[in-house]
Write a protein that holds these residues in place. Structure first.
Motif, PDB file in Angstrom:
ATOM      1  N   PRO A 117      12.172 -27.503 -18.421  1.00  0.00           N
ATOM      2  CA  PRO A 117      12.017 -28.842 -17.957  1.00  0.00           C
ATOM      3  C   PRO A 117      10.688 -29.325 -18.705  1.00  0.00           C
ATOM      4  CG  PRO A 117      11.307 -27.375 -16.252  1.00  0.00           C
ATOM      5  CD  PRO A 117      12.044 -26.522 -17.378  1.00  0.00           C
ATOM      6  N   ALA A 118      10.681 -30.599 -18.578  1.00  0.00           N
ATOM      7  CA  ALA A 118       9.220 -31.668 -19.194  1.00  0.00           C
ATOM      8  C   ALA A 118       8.148 -31.040 -18.162  1.00  0.00           C
ATOM      9  CB  ALA A 118       9.572 -32.878 -19.566  1.00  0.00           C
ATOM     10  N   ASN A 119       6.984 -31.077 -19.006  1.00  0.00           N
ATOM     11  CA  ASN A 119       5.860 -30.928 -18.334  1.00  0.00           C
ATOM     12  C   ASN A 119       5.057 -32.205 -17.926  1.00  0.00           C
ATOM     13  OD1 ASN A 119       3.431 -30.038 -17.362  1.00  0.00           O
ATOM     14  ND2 ASN A 119       2.613 -29.237 -19.169  1.00  0.00           N
ATOM     15  N   LEU A 120       5.228 -32.602 -16.629  1.00  0.00           N
ATOM     16  CA  LEU A 120       4.627 -33.716 -16.239  1.00  0.00           C
ATOM     17  C   LEU A 120       3.311 -33.661 -15.270  1.00  0.00           C
ATOM     18  CD1 LEU A 120       7.965 -35.379 -15.013  1.00  0.00           C
ATOM     19  CD2 LEU A 120       6.788 -35.729 -17.219  1.00  0.00           C
ATOM     20  N   GLY A 121       2.722 -32.376 -15.364  1.00  0.00           N
ATOM     21  CA  GLY A 121       1.676 -32.163 -14.644  1.00  0.00           C
ATOM     22  C   GLY A 121       1.744 -31.430 -13.483  1.00  0.00           C
ATOM     23  N   CYS A 155       0.243 -28.115 -14.157  1.00  0.00           N
ATOM     24  CA  CYS A 155       0.204 -27.787 -16.031  1.00  0.00           C
ATOM     25  C   CYS A 155      -0.253 -28.911 -16.514  1.00  0.00           C
ATOM     26  CB  CYS A 155       1.750 -27.526 -16.357  1.00  0.00           C
ATOM     27  SG  CYS A 155       2.640 -25.977 -15.717  1.00  0.00           S
ATOM     28  N   ILE A 156      -1.076 -28.537 -17.654  1.00  0.00           N
ATOM     29  CA  ILE A 156      -1.691 -29.721 -18.281  1.00  0.00           C
ATOM     30  C   ILE A 156      -0.494 -30.095 -19.243  1.00  0.00           C
ATOM     31  CG2 ILE A 156      -3.532 -30.154 -20.052  1.00  0.00           C
ATOM     32  CD1 ILE A 156      -4.939 -27.569 -19.189  1.00  0.00           C
ATOM     33  N   PRO A 157      -0.436 -31.627 -19.373  1.00  0.00           N
ATOM     34  CA  PRO A 157       0.609 -32.036 -20.133  1.00  0.00           C
ATOM     35  C   PRO A 157      -0.123 -32.041 -21.729  1.00  0.00           C
ATOM     36  CG  PRO A 157       0.115 -33.477 -18.344  1.00  0.00           C
ATOM     37  CD  PRO A 157      -1.041 -32.373 -18.157  1.00  0.00           C
ATOM     38  N   PHE A 158       1.077 -32.180 -22.622  1.00  0.00           N
ATOM     39  CA  PHE A 158       0.603 -32.020 -24.044  1.00  0.00           C
ATOM     40  C   PHE A 158      -0.038 -30.816 -24.505  1.00  0.00           C
ATOM     41  CE2 PHE A 158       0.677 -36.751 -22.538  1.00  0.00           C
ATOM     42  CZ  PHE A 158       1.843 -37.036 -23.185  1.00  0.00           C
TER      43      PHE A 158
END
Length: 354
Positions: free
Chosen positions: A33-37, A66-69
């Motif tokens: 999945p995408a990291n959205l924080g 999680c830290i985005p980017f």
């Protein structure tokens, strides 16, 4: 060399995409999945986070940040027990029989880090390992033992997979052979063998039944003969005992009658009574002579009953006188036998008269 490396880098993502599409329906494959924080990790799943392309940590089930980017969720592994269908393949047994066999494999990921970084597409690797191990194990046994030692074959395949997949963080729970297909000729030969074996068993059972039946009939005849002989023996014993008792009873009755006659003769008028009894017996026996076909020698004066009776009584008197002298001589030493001697004399006379 640089050009060849660039070509491999160009085609490597495509190969990985094909494998991912092949096992996309599997429960172990999850798209990252995408990291959205803010990340919510489901139960029995392990999410691996990379920071700047390097492994950082493993997210536990529940709420995570999680830290985005900067951080990226690279792998998602399922910690549940996973089922894989092993495709059908051909294998040759020890006696050179070609089989087509497939199965089902059950495994579980116990180390998400090794499953992600230890091997590329662990599920594909497990399938290939199961197929090669299956061919190897089937080549060690004959066709008849394939069906008899099916459990042992499954256990050996599981042990071989666990030995190789330990570095991948995977543990094989069990392996089951689902279907075994034989060539048509081999199936026909096995069917004929089974029919022959069943006919053999039927003939053996039939012969055993006939044998047991003959034994039972012979045993029954033997027992019946033994019982019949025992019954005949008891019958003869009973008849002999009955005849002996009858003879003893007759002898006792005869002795009592002789004793009574002897006592009656010694009384007053006993001689006249004895003469009358002898005359009656003579008349009765003489009257029955003509009733049977017998050849007899008779005296000339058979009709003179008085002379016959007189002769009998004279013989009796003479024997009595002779016996009296002997009895008187013995009476002083053994007075007990006097009565017995009278009885014996009278018994001898009566037998002559009869």
């Amino acid at each position: 060399m640089m050009r060849r490396a660039s070509l491999l880098q160009l085609f490597q993502p495509s190969l990985r995409t094909i494998r991912n599409e092949r096992y996309a329906s599997s429960a172990s494959f999850r798209r990252a999945p995408a990291n959205l924080g803010i990340v919510f990790v489901p139960q029995q799943q392990a999410w691996i986070v990379e920071r700047f392309g390097k492994y950082n940590r493993l997210l536990s089930p529940g709420l995570n940040f999680c830290i985005p980017f900067v951080e990226k969720i690279s792998y998602v592994q399922s910690l549940k027990e996973i089922t894989i269908d092993i495709p059908e393949q051909s294998a040759i047994t020890l006696d050179n029989v070609t089989l087509h066999i497939d199965g089902v494999l059950y495994y579980k990921i116990f180390d998400a880090y090794k499953a992600s970084y230890g091997i590329e597409e662990h599920q594909y690797a497990v399938v290939q390992l199961a197929q090669t191990t299956m061919r190897s194990e089937l080549g060690k046994i004959s066709l008849d033992n394939v069906f008899q030692e099916r459990t042992v074959l499954n256990h050996n395949i599981v042990e071989a997979i666990n030995t190789a997949s330990e570095a991948w963080g995977i543990h094989c729970m069990r392996y089951e052979i689902r279907d075994i297909q034989l060539p048509k000729r081999v199936q026909d030969a096995m069917q004929m063998q089974v029919e022959a074996e069943r006919k053999k068993r039927a003939q053996v059972l039939t012969s055993e039944g006939e044998r047991q039946s003959a034994i039972n009939v012979a045993e029954g005849k033997k027992q019946s003969q033994i019982l019949a002989s025992e019954a005949l023996k008891m019958e003869q014993i009973n008849e002999a005992e009955g005849e002996a008792k009858a003879m003893f009873a007759k002898a006792e009755a005869r002795a009592r009658s002789i004793r009574a006659v002897a006592e009656a003769i010694e009384k007053e008028g006993g001689s006249s009574a004895a003469s009358l009894a002898v005359a009656e017996q003579y008349v009765g026996v003489f009257g029955n002579l003509a009733k049977t076909n017998n050849t007899l020698l008779l005296p000339s004066d058979t009709g003179n009953i008085a002379s016959m009776v007189g002769q009998a009584m004279g013989i009796y008197g003479q024997m009595t006188k002779n016996r009296d002298g002997d009895v008187k001589a013995e009476s002083s030493s053994d007075p007990v036998h006097s009565d017995k001697d009278h009885y014996s004399v009278f018994k001898s006379l009566t037998r002559k008269d009869s």
